[in-house]
Write a protein that holds these residues in place. Structure first.
Motif, PDB file in Angstrom:
ATOM      1  N   ASP A 326       0.836  -1.197   0.000  1.00 44.49           N
ATOM      2  CA  ASP A 326       0.000   0.000   0.000  1.00 44.49           C
ATOM      3  C   ASP A 326       0.873   1.250   0.000  1.00 44.49           C
ATOM      4  O   ASP A 326       1.969   1.247   0.560  1.00 44.49           O
ATOM      5  CB  ASP A 326      -0.900  -0.020   1.249  1.00 44.49           C
ATOM      6  N   THR A 327       0.412   2.301  -0.641  1.00 48.48           N
ATOM      7  CA  THR A 327       1.215   3.525  -0.742  1.00 48.48           C
ATOM      8  C   THR A 327       0.711   4.642   0.161  1.00 48.48           C
ATOM      9  O   THR A 327       0.935   5.816  -0.103  1.00 48.48           O
ATOM     10  CB  THR A 327       1.258   4.026  -2.202  1.00 48.48           C
ATOM     11  N   SER A 328       0.030   4.291   1.233  1.00 43.90           N
ATOM     12  CA  SER A 328      -0.360   5.293   2.224  1.00 43.90           C
ATOM     13  C   SER A 328       0.555   5.157   3.435  1.00 43.90           C
ATOM     14  O   SER A 328       1.107   4.090   3.704  1.00 43.90           O
ATOM     15  CB  SER A 328      -1.818   5.104   2.652  1.00 43.90           C
ATOM     16  N   GLY A 329       0.741   6.259   4.166  1.00 43.07           N
ATOM     17  CA  GLY A 329       1.580   6.227   5.355  1.00 43.07           C
ATOM     18  C   GLY A 329       2.997   5.799   5.021  1.00 43.07           C
ATOM     19  O   GLY A 329       3.551   6.133   3.974  1.00 43.07           O
ATOM     20  N   ILE A 330       3.605   4.993   5.902  1.00 45.52           N
ATOM     21  CA  ILE A 330       4.965   4.527   5.670  1.00 45.52           C
ATOM     22  C   ILE A 330       5.026   3.534   4.513  1.00 45.52           C
ATOM     23  O   ILE A 330       6.089   3.267   3.955  1.00 45.52           O
ATOM     24  CB  ILE A 330       5.569   3.930   6.962  1.00 45.52           C
ATOM     25  N   GLY A 331       3.855   2.997   4.120  1.00 43.76           N
ATOM     26  CA  GLY A 331       3.817   2.127   2.948  1.00 43.76           C
ATOM     27  C   GLY A 331       4.330   2.829   1.704  1.00 43.76           C
ATOM     28  O   GLY A 331       4.891   2.190   0.799  1.00 43.76           O
ATOM     29  N   GLN A 332       4.149   4.135   1.644  1.00 39.21           N
ATOM     30  CA  GLN A 332       4.667   4.896   0.501  1.00 39.21           C
ATOM     31  C   GLN A 332       6.189   4.810   0.445  1.00 39.21           C
ATOM     32  O   GLN A 332       6.781   4.667  -0.633  1.00 39.21           O
ATOM     33  CB  GLN A 332       4.222   6.350   0.596  1.00 39.21           C
ATOM     34  N   ALA A 333       6.834   4.892   1.602  1.00 43.19           N
ATOM     35  CA  ALA A 333       8.287   4.786   1.645  1.00 43.19           C
ATOM     36  C   ALA A 333       8.744   3.385   1.258  1.00 43.19           C
ATOM     37  O   ALA A 333       9.747   3.217   0.558  1.00 43.19           O
ATOM     38  CB  ALA A 333       8.793   5.141   3.047  1.00 43.19           C
ATOM     39  N   ILE A 334       8.019   2.374   1.706  1.00 41.72           N
ATOM     40  CA  ILE A 334       8.358   0.998   1.350  1.00 41.72           C
ATOM     41  C   ILE A 334       8.297   0.816  -0.161  1.00 41.72           C
ATOM     42  O   ILE A 334       9.220   0.275  -0.781  1.00 41.72           O
ATOM     43  CB  ILE A 334       7.408   0.016   2.061  1.00 41.72           C
ATOM     44  N   MET A 335       7.221   1.293  -0.783  1.00 41.57           N
ATOM     45  CA  MET A 335       7.072   1.141  -2.229  1.00 41.57           C
ATOM     46  C   MET A 335       8.092   1.995  -2.979  1.00 41.57           C
ATOM     47  O   MET A 335       8.598   1.583  -4.037  1.00 41.57           O
ATOM     48  CB  MET A 335       5.659   1.489  -2.670  1.00 41.57           C
ATOM     49  N   ASN A 336       8.411   3.172  -2.470  1.00 41.81           N
ATOM     50  CA  ASN A 336       9.436   4.003  -3.094  1.00 41.81           C
ATOM     51  C   ASN A 336      10.754   3.243  -3.184  1.00 41.81           C
ATOM     52  O   ASN A 336      11.423   3.228  -4.231  1.00 41.81           O
ATOM     53  CB  ASN A 336       9.598   5.294  -2.291  1.00 41.81           C
ATOM     54  N   ARG A 337      11.158   2.571  -2.083  1.00 42.52           N
ATOM     55  CA  ARG A 337      12.428   1.834  -2.084  1.00 42.52           C
ATOM     56  C   ARG A 337      12.339   0.597  -2.981  1.00 42.52           C
ATOM     57  O   ARG A 337      13.293   0.286  -3.703  1.00 42.52           O
ATOM     58  CB  ARG A 337      12.800   1.421  -0.663  1.00 42.52           C
ATOM     59  N   LEU A 338      11.202  -0.090  -2.954  1.00 43.59           N
ATOM     60  CA  LEU A 338      11.049  -1.268  -3.815  1.00 43.59           C
ATOM     61  C   LEU A 338      11.107  -0.888  -5.293  1.00 43.59           C
ATOM     62  O   LEU A 338      11.736  -1.577  -6.111  1.00 43.59           O
ATOM     63  CB  LEU A 338       9.722  -1.971  -3.516  1.00 43.59           C
ATOM     64  N   LEU A 339      10.439   0.207  -5.646  1.00 42.75           N
ATOM     65  CA  LEU A 339      10.445   0.655  -7.031  1.00 42.75           C
ATOM     66  C   LEU A 339      11.861   0.995  -7.481  1.00 42.75           C
ATOM     67  O   LEU A 339      12.262   0.662  -8.602  1.00 42.75           O
ATOM     68  CB  LEU A 339       9.524   1.865  -7.203  1.00 42.75           C
TER      69      LEU A 339
END
Length: 350
Positions: A326-339
């Motif tokens: 998910d790209t809400s909250g800290i999930g956005q940071a997780i997806m940013n690094r994965l991308l």
């Protein structure tokens, strides 16, 4: 050179060892040290030669800015032209902590530290070892993550040693880090404060302090060709050695698609890996399956991500598939690094 390793944690700080580490920085050397986010590769932020050494040790492009780490607010005044009200409010709310602010630099900060820009990225870590080390080093430590450029950032000292042994003078081993993703970066030199890199401090948290905060349009897509204003904006980062693909969609369809791809990769002799969650990891048929944790606890996923990518390297995994997050909250940071780690290679399945 021989890289010395010293061990200490926040409950057992060794003043003599920190003085030794600080003397290395003052003499123009490099020291890796723990923070609450990831391990940093420290040099004297006010010494152009130290910054050049950091770029060389990392194999990092010299237009990629370094973050200046400070230990108290008094240190900020000397390295910026002015401290806007927005910076004072953010510092009161989030410093010390995992927030980096971009401000207009003073002449004290060399362009070698800022990637040639007239702005400087500054943060005050909360980690006690980090702050005491910064003080021992003279108060201004330039520090990107302590890994070879492009590789996953280290959350344990053993991965610092894997990349930096023989390249730097010292590693301070403070154990596992707490957060596991780099700091949030906010640009305060533009008309509207703008997030350049998402992190533990979320947009919602920032807006509780500043009311309105924008997001850079490249955070979740391919970078532009412009010079990066903050670390991690332009080049491929955080990447394992294996080929990583992110798969987005509903849970069942994602699992079906990944398993089909795993079967094809096995036929051509590739060693495969999957990043899933506690709920889904048992569905996959890879050589190496790793759960990042529970989707309801994004902090755990953030803390585990880089360790998992490093472990895939340790186990010589050649092809990796990861569920999207998910790209809400800290999930956005997780997806940013994965991308970034996947080079923005995403498959959307229906």
């Amino acid at each position: 050179m021989d890289t010395k390793v010293i061990r200490m944690d926040e409950q057992h700080i060794d003043p003599a060892a920190l003085r030794e580490a600080g003397d290395i920085i003052k003499a123009g050397g490099l020291v890796a040290f723990p923070t609450e986010t990831v391990y940093g590769l420290g040099g004297d932020a006010l010494n152009p030669e130290s910054s050049r050494k950091i770029y060389a040790a990392k194999g990092r492009p010299s237009d990629n800015p370094l973050i200046v780490h400070i230990a108290d607010m008094a240190a900020l005044k000397a390295i910026v032209k002015e401290i806007p009200e927005s910076a004072e409010r953010l510092a009161e709310a989030f410093w010390p902590g995992p927030l980096t602010m971009i401000l207009m630099k003073s002449d004290l900060v060399p362009c070698e530290t800022t990637g040639g820009l007239d702005t400087v990225a500054v943060r005050m870590p909360v980690h006690k070892v980090a702050r005491e080390f910064i003080r021992a080093a003279g108060g201004y430590v330039a520090a990107p993550s302590a890994n070879r450029s492009g590789r996953p950032s280290p959350t344990e000292a053993k991965y610092v040693a894997e990349d930096m042994d023989g390249r730097i003078e010292m590693i301070i081993d403070g154990g596992d880090v707490e957060i596991g993703l780099e700091s949030t970066i906010v640009d305060l030199t533009v008309p509207q404060p703008m997030i350049l890199r998402p992190g533990h401090i979320t947009k919602e948290m920032l807006e509780d302090v500043l009311t309105c905060v924008e997001e850079d349009c490249t955070m979740m897509r391919d970078d532009s060709g412009q010079a990066p204003k903050a670390p991690g904006m332009k080049y491929r980062h955080y990447a394992p050695k294996g080929d990583l693909t992110i798969v987005a969609g509903t849970e069942d369809v994602v699992a079906s698609y990944i398993n089909e791809q795993l079967a094809e990769q096995r036929l051509i002799g590739k060693k495969t890996g999957v990043i899933g969650t506690d709920r889904t990891i048992g569905c996959y048929h890879a050589d190496v399956c790793k759960s990042a944790g529970n989707r309801e606890d994004e902090g755990t996923i953030a803390r585990e991500l880089y360790r998992i990518l490093r472990e895939f390297d340790d186990e010589s995994v050649e092809v990796i598939y990861s569920e999207a997050f998910d790209t809400s909250g800290i999930g956005q940071a997780i997806m940013n690094r994965l991308l970034k780690a996947a080079g923005h290679k995403v498959v959307n399945v229906q």
